[in-house]
Motif scaffolding. Structure first.
Motif, PDB file in Angstrom:
ATOM      1  N   HIS A 124      40.320  49.389  48.176  1.00  0.00           N
ATOM      2  CA  HIS A 124      41.124  48.205  48.460  1.00  0.00           C
ATOM      3  C   HIS A 124      40.950  47.163  47.367  1.00  0.00           C
ATOM      4  N   ALA A 125      41.953  46.338  47.243  1.00  0.00           N
ATOM      5  CA  ALA A 125      41.889  45.221  46.309  1.00  0.00           C
ATOM      6  C   ALA A 125      40.769  44.289  46.743  1.00  0.00           C
ATOM      7  N   CYS A 126      40.121  43.669  45.776  1.00  0.00           N
ATOM      8  CA  CYS A 126      38.997  42.796  46.109  1.00  0.00           C
ATOM      9  C   CYS A 126      39.284  41.418  45.555  1.00  0.00           C
ATOM     10  N   THR A 127      40.545  41.036  45.627  1.00  0.00           N
ATOM     11  CA  THR A 127      40.967  39.882  44.858  1.00  0.00           C
ATOM     12  C   THR A 127      40.974  38.602  45.658  1.00  0.00           C
ATOM     13  N   PRO A 128      41.292  37.508  45.114  1.00  0.00           N
ATOM     14  CA  PRO A 128      42.575  36.826  44.936  1.00  0.00           C
ATOM     15  C   PRO A 128      43.380  37.218  43.686  1.00  0.00           C
ATOM     16  N   ARG A 129      42.831  37.949  42.729  1.00  0.00           N
ATOM     17  CA  ARG A 129      43.615  38.304  41.520  1.00  0.00           C
ATOM     18  C   ARG A 129      44.372  39.609  41.761  1.00  0.00           C
ATOM     19  N   HIS A 159      31.692  43.907  44.453  1.00  0.00           N
ATOM     20  CA  HIS A 159      33.062  44.184  43.999  1.00  0.00           C
ATOM     21  C   HIS A 159      33.913  44.854  45.084  1.00  0.00           C
ATOM     22  N   ALA A 160      33.273  45.346  46.136  1.00  0.00           N
ATOM     23  CA  ALA A 160      34.054  45.903  47.243  1.00  0.00           C
ATOM     24  C   ALA A 160      34.662  44.785  48.089  1.00  0.00           C
ATOM     25  N   LYS A 161      33.979  43.609  48.095  1.00  0.00           N
ATOM     26  CA  LYS A 161      34.450  42.487  48.911  1.00  0.00           C
ATOM     27  C   LYS A 161      35.052  41.367  48.058  1.00  0.00           C
ATOM     28  N   GLY A 162      34.748  41.379  46.758  1.00  0.00           N
ATOM     29  CA  GLY A 162      35.239  40.305  45.905  1.00  0.00           C
ATOM     30  C   GLY A 162      34.541  38.989  46.147  1.00  0.00           C
ATOM     31  N   SER A 178      40.045  53.577  32.882  1.00  0.00           N
ATOM     32  CA  SER A 178      40.884  52.509  32.327  1.00  0.00           C
ATOM     33  C   SER A 178      42.054  53.097  31.541  1.00  0.00           C
ATOM     34  N   GLU A 192      35.635  41.584  32.230  1.00  0.00           N
ATOM     35  CA  GLU A 192      36.624  42.431  32.903  1.00  0.00           C
ATOM     36  C   GLU A 192      36.585  43.802  32.218  1.00  0.00           C
ATOM     37  N   LEU A 193      36.465  44.858  33.006  1.00  0.00           N
ATOM     38  CA  LEU A 193      36.221  46.187  32.429  1.00  0.00           C
ATOM     39  C   LEU A 193      37.375  46.701  31.580  1.00  0.00           C
ATOM     40  N   VAL A 196      35.054  41.730  36.727  1.00  0.00           N
ATOM     41  CA  VAL A 196      35.948  40.588  36.569  1.00  0.00           C
ATOM     42  C   VAL A 196      35.446  39.331  37.268  1.00  0.00           C
ATOM     43  N   TYR A 197      34.695  39.440  38.339  1.00  0.00           N
ATOM     44  CA  TYR A 197      34.288  38.232  39.060  1.00  0.00           C
ATOM     45  C   TYR A 197      32.920  37.708  38.664  1.00  0.00           C
ATOM     46  N   PHE A 232      44.001  38.879  30.611  1.00  0.00           N
ATOM     47  CA  PHE A 232      44.208  38.718  32.055  1.00  0.00           C
ATOM     48  C   PHE A 232      44.362  37.261  32.502  1.00  0.00           C
ATOM     49  N   LEU A 250      34.138  55.081  32.892  1.00  0.00           N
ATOM     50  CA  LEU A 250      34.979  53.883  32.973  1.00  0.00           C
ATOM     51  C   LEU A 250      36.120  53.859  31.958  1.00  0.00           C
ATOM     52  N   ARG A 266      35.548  37.151  27.521  1.00  0.00           N
ATOM     53  CA  ARG A 266      35.262  36.276  28.672  1.00  0.00           C
ATOM     54  C   ARG A 266      34.151  35.273  28.413  1.00  0.00           C
ATOM     55  N   HIS A 287      43.777  45.224  39.091  1.00  0.00           N
ATOM     56  CA  HIS A 287      44.599  45.203  37.883  1.00  0.00           C
ATOM     57  C   HIS A 287      45.434  46.463  37.750  1.00  0.00           C
TER      58      HIS A 287
END
Lengths: 224, 224
Positions: free
Chosen positions: B22-27, A88-91, B60, A55-56, A50-51, A198, B56, A11, B31
């Protein structure tokens, strides 16, 4: 025979000092491979998710494949504040500053000066360099005329949501070579190996396998 | 044909509510694998690192192998304060409370009530359960007479630093079956699959492969 060195970066990195990530154990240091004969590899990460950084799954996959390839790994990261820290819970960023990165500035991005120095020094010394996901932009920015891949050049219905990156790479004077997510592109002349990871919206094992292809090619270029 | 359900848990969980992560995206959501026909798997994690929760690389690896096996994964974690939060740069707790866990209380540990409920409900419904690293202790604690492995029963010069765990498992009334780090033990009767993972001090790719063996066996027990 002296060990050969390789650089694998995950990254995009931002802007001043570089510090090795120290073990925080009593257990195995970051669960990296124990020292043994093999390629000596510097793994450069940034941030912690990732944000706001590496990315882990990508970081873990790089370490799994380097371990399998018998590499001796040392992990490095910039010892500087991040551009922002993500909840990371909210992104969402939980605080914000401004710092120059590709995500913000596109082809006008600036590269962390130590990252630029290390990439140029590795390149000048003909040491192999591996880069995954968005990190190939780093090579495009600092190694003129390099060949890299960030995957396909069209979005293809959302499979390649960051396909526009290929155009930015061309605008930086580099050559973009379209590759699938399980493939790695090898620029033999520059000893630069890249894989989309990704940049592609796909199942995790494809990401893992693409990173495996990248690491294998880097270690082959090391003569391992 | 109705999808079969499996549970894969990573590391030990402490003591009251369970919430999906929950997902924290727009991605892509964490993953994880996109929904598709295959085993429906609940992946239970806790905390966010080797000293205060799920390791971790183990998390993964579980997701990589579930993805390769075509599983549809939903991730869960206890929605409660952790026993302590670890400063991962120092490897030390940055605050402390007391809460009952195996790491603190050994064979007298208490199990998070929702974890105990889910394990018992999955077991009663003959749904396969996979557990890695120290998590097999959970099965030993709540499923009487279960067969599990946490690796070898002797330290062997530091290769198995937590070998004493096998005795605690026996003291809980379970059967311990010694296995290598790349192996999984299958308790066919109880449909419980276990692998040592980071109970062994070894190279990361062996951990990855052992978790692969566990996931493969769990999915086989699902008829996948």
């Amino acid at each position: 025979m002296a060990a050969v060195r390789a650089l694998v970066a995950s990254r995009l990195l931002a802007s001043s000092a570089f510090a090795p990530l120290h073990a925080c154990t009593p257990r195995a240091p970051l669960h990296s491979s124990a020292p043994r004969p093999g390629a000596r590899v510097a793994l450069v990460l940034s941030g912690c998710g990732v944000y706001d950084g590496t990315e882990l799954h990508e970081a873990s996959a790089v370490l799994v494949h380097l371990s399998r390839g018998g590499a001796e790994v040392q992990i490095f990261a910039p010892d500087i504040p991040q551009m922002h820290v993500v909840d990371h819970a909210k992104g969402q960023p939980s605080e914000s500053e401004t710092r120059s990165t590709f995500a913000v500035d596109g082809k006008d991005c600036k590269v962390h000066e130590d990252v630029e120095r290390v990439l140029k020094e590795f390149h000048k010394a003909s040491k192999p360099i591996g880069l995954c996901c968005i990190a190939p932009v780093l090579a495009a920015r600092v190694l003129r005329g390099v060949e890299v891949t960030v995957g396909h050049e069209q979005e293809e219905g959302g499979k390649w949501p960051y396909a526009g990156t290929a155009e930015a790479i061309k605008a930086l004077g580099a050559k973009h070579c379209a590759k699938g997510v399980t493939e790695a592109h090898v620029d033999q002349k520059n000893k630069v190996v890249t894989t989309p990871a990704f940049m592609c919206e796909t199942e995790l094992h494809h990401i893992h396998d693409g990173i495996g292809a990248m690491v294998k090619k880097v270690l082959e270029l090391c003569g391992k």
